[in-house]
Write an enzyme that holds these catalytic residues in place. Structure first.
Site, mmCIF file in Angstrom:
data_model
loop_
_atom_site.group_PDB
_atom_site.id
_atom_site.type_symbol
_atom_site.label_atom_id
_atom_site.label_comp_id
_atom_site.label_asym_id
_atom_site.label_seq_id
_atom_site.Cartn_x
_atom_site.Cartn_y
_atom_site.Cartn_z
ATOM 1 C CG ASP A 1 101.590 25.092 -14.338
ATOM 2 O OD1 ASP A 1 100.789 25.132 -13.395
ATOM 3 O OD2 ASP A 1 102.720 25.597 -14.294
ATOM 4 C CE1 TYR B 1 103.544 30.294 -10.147
ATOM 5 C CE2 TYR B 1 105.677 29.232 -10.445
ATOM 6 C CZ TYR B 1 104.291 29.175 -10.452
ATOM 7 O OH TYR B 1 103.660 28.003 -10.748
ATOM 8 C CG HIS C 1 98.059 21.315 -11.875
ATOM 9 N ND1 HIS C 1 97.276 22.364 -12.293
ATOM 10 C CD2 HIS C 1 99.344 21.673 -12.170
ATOM 11 C CE1 HIS C 1 98.039 23.319 -12.799
ATOM 12 N NE2 HIS C 1 99.295 22.922 -12.742
#
Length: 322
Positions: free
Chosen positions: A126, A238, A293
């Site tokens: 990730d 982010y 994921h």
């Protein structure tokens, strides 16, 4: 450049989360890097002098997401799983600007060198995968082999999010995370219900029965993310996404293993194969049937087997030594 407490002097203090103290996972250590002034926490196992395998976790995780791999690879490697800046027991810089990608790359370089190596087998999942890709591009001489889970090459991701509405939809949370304070509130209310849901819900969670997070595993995650500033540190990755490093050089020169979950709720599967455009060496792609994921926790046995296969390909083992 560095100073640190010795490994034997460090004791981790968790009362409610015994799994974080599991000695089979390794020793808890800290290093303060003078250049940034930040203190990093990492868990290390395996003999000193064996090749270094460095693990970089993603969002919203911490070193503990690599527990199955620390146990598996410590026989042949010096394994180290780091709490990235802003996560776990590593320092959490307050300023949003402190989470720029170029700082992350310097963190990885400094940690590898602090551990006494000039190269490593780099494993990222990730967000840790984003940093691993970029590290291999910018410091090719420091990456013997690159292993990435659930994360496309940054150029592939940029292209797909701009040109594929389905990926833009799947990545909608990225835009939500740009908001100040509100995402922290939404992830933490109702005893972190939304955070738990990422790992446990039918749509996004770990899908393989028997590999679901135990209640103790989940407590470890909640312990980590209930610390002051922990969610903000994680979300600040982010909030710096659009300060992306300009990639003058985009190709990866190291051999690459890319592992992908067939039912990854956040990423279009087509992106995985598109990554081969940027790899100038051996490239192995494995799409794991039924996997979510959260690959290294969802299907640890399959992931570990695929990593062993990749590690043994191509070169004689002796050339791996530092």
């Amino acid at each position: 450049m560095f100073y640190t407490t010795s490994e034997t002097d460090v004791h981790i203090h968790h009362t409610s989360t015994a799994c974080l103290n599991d000695t089979s996972l390794g020793t808890h250590c800290y290093v303060r890097i003078k250049e940034s002034g930040l203190r990093f926490h990492y868990v290390v196992a395996g003999e000193r002098g064996k090749p270094l395998m460095l693990f970089l976790h993603g969002f919203p995780e911490f070193w503990f997401s690599w527990r199955h791999q620390l146990r598996e690879f410590k026989s042949e490697f010096r394994v180290a799983a780091v709490d990235m800046r802003g996560y776990g027991e590593s320092d959490v810089p307050a300023s949003t600007d402190s989470y720029r990608l170029d700082y992350m790359l310097t963190d990885v370089k400094d940690i590898v060198e602090y551990l006494g190596y000039n190269r490593c087998f780099l494993v990222g999942h990730d967000w840790g995968g984003v940093i691993a890709w970029l590290f291999a591009i910018h410091y090719p001489e420091m990456v013997t082999k690159l292993i990435v889970l659930s994360c496309p090459h940054p150029c592939v991701f940029t292209d797909y999010i701009l040109h594929n509405p389905s990926q833009l939809l799947k990545s909608g949370y990225i835009f939500f995370f740009q908001l100040p304070r509100f995402p922290e509130l939404m992830l933490s209310i109702n005893d972190f219900k939304a955070l738990k849901g990422l790992f446990t819900s039918r749509s996004t969670g770990i899908g393989r029965k028997g590999c679901w997070l135990t209640s103790e595993d989940m407590e470890a995650y909640l312990y980590a993310f209930s610390q002051p500033g922990a969610l903000t540190g994680a979300l600040n990755y982010y909030r710096n996404l659009f300060s992306f490093l300009p990639l003058r050089q985009q190709d990866v020169k190291s051999p690459v293993l890319l592992l992908w979950g067939e039912r990854d709720a956040f990423l279009e599967q087509d992106m995985a194969d598109a990554c081969r455009l940027y790899i100038k060496n051996h490239f192995r792609l494995n799409i794991i049937s039924g996997a979510s994921h959260w690959l290294q926790q969802d299907q640890p046995d399959i992931v570990n087997t695929l990593i062993w296969t990749f590690l043994k390909e191509g070169e004689g083992r002796k050339t791996y030594r530092n």
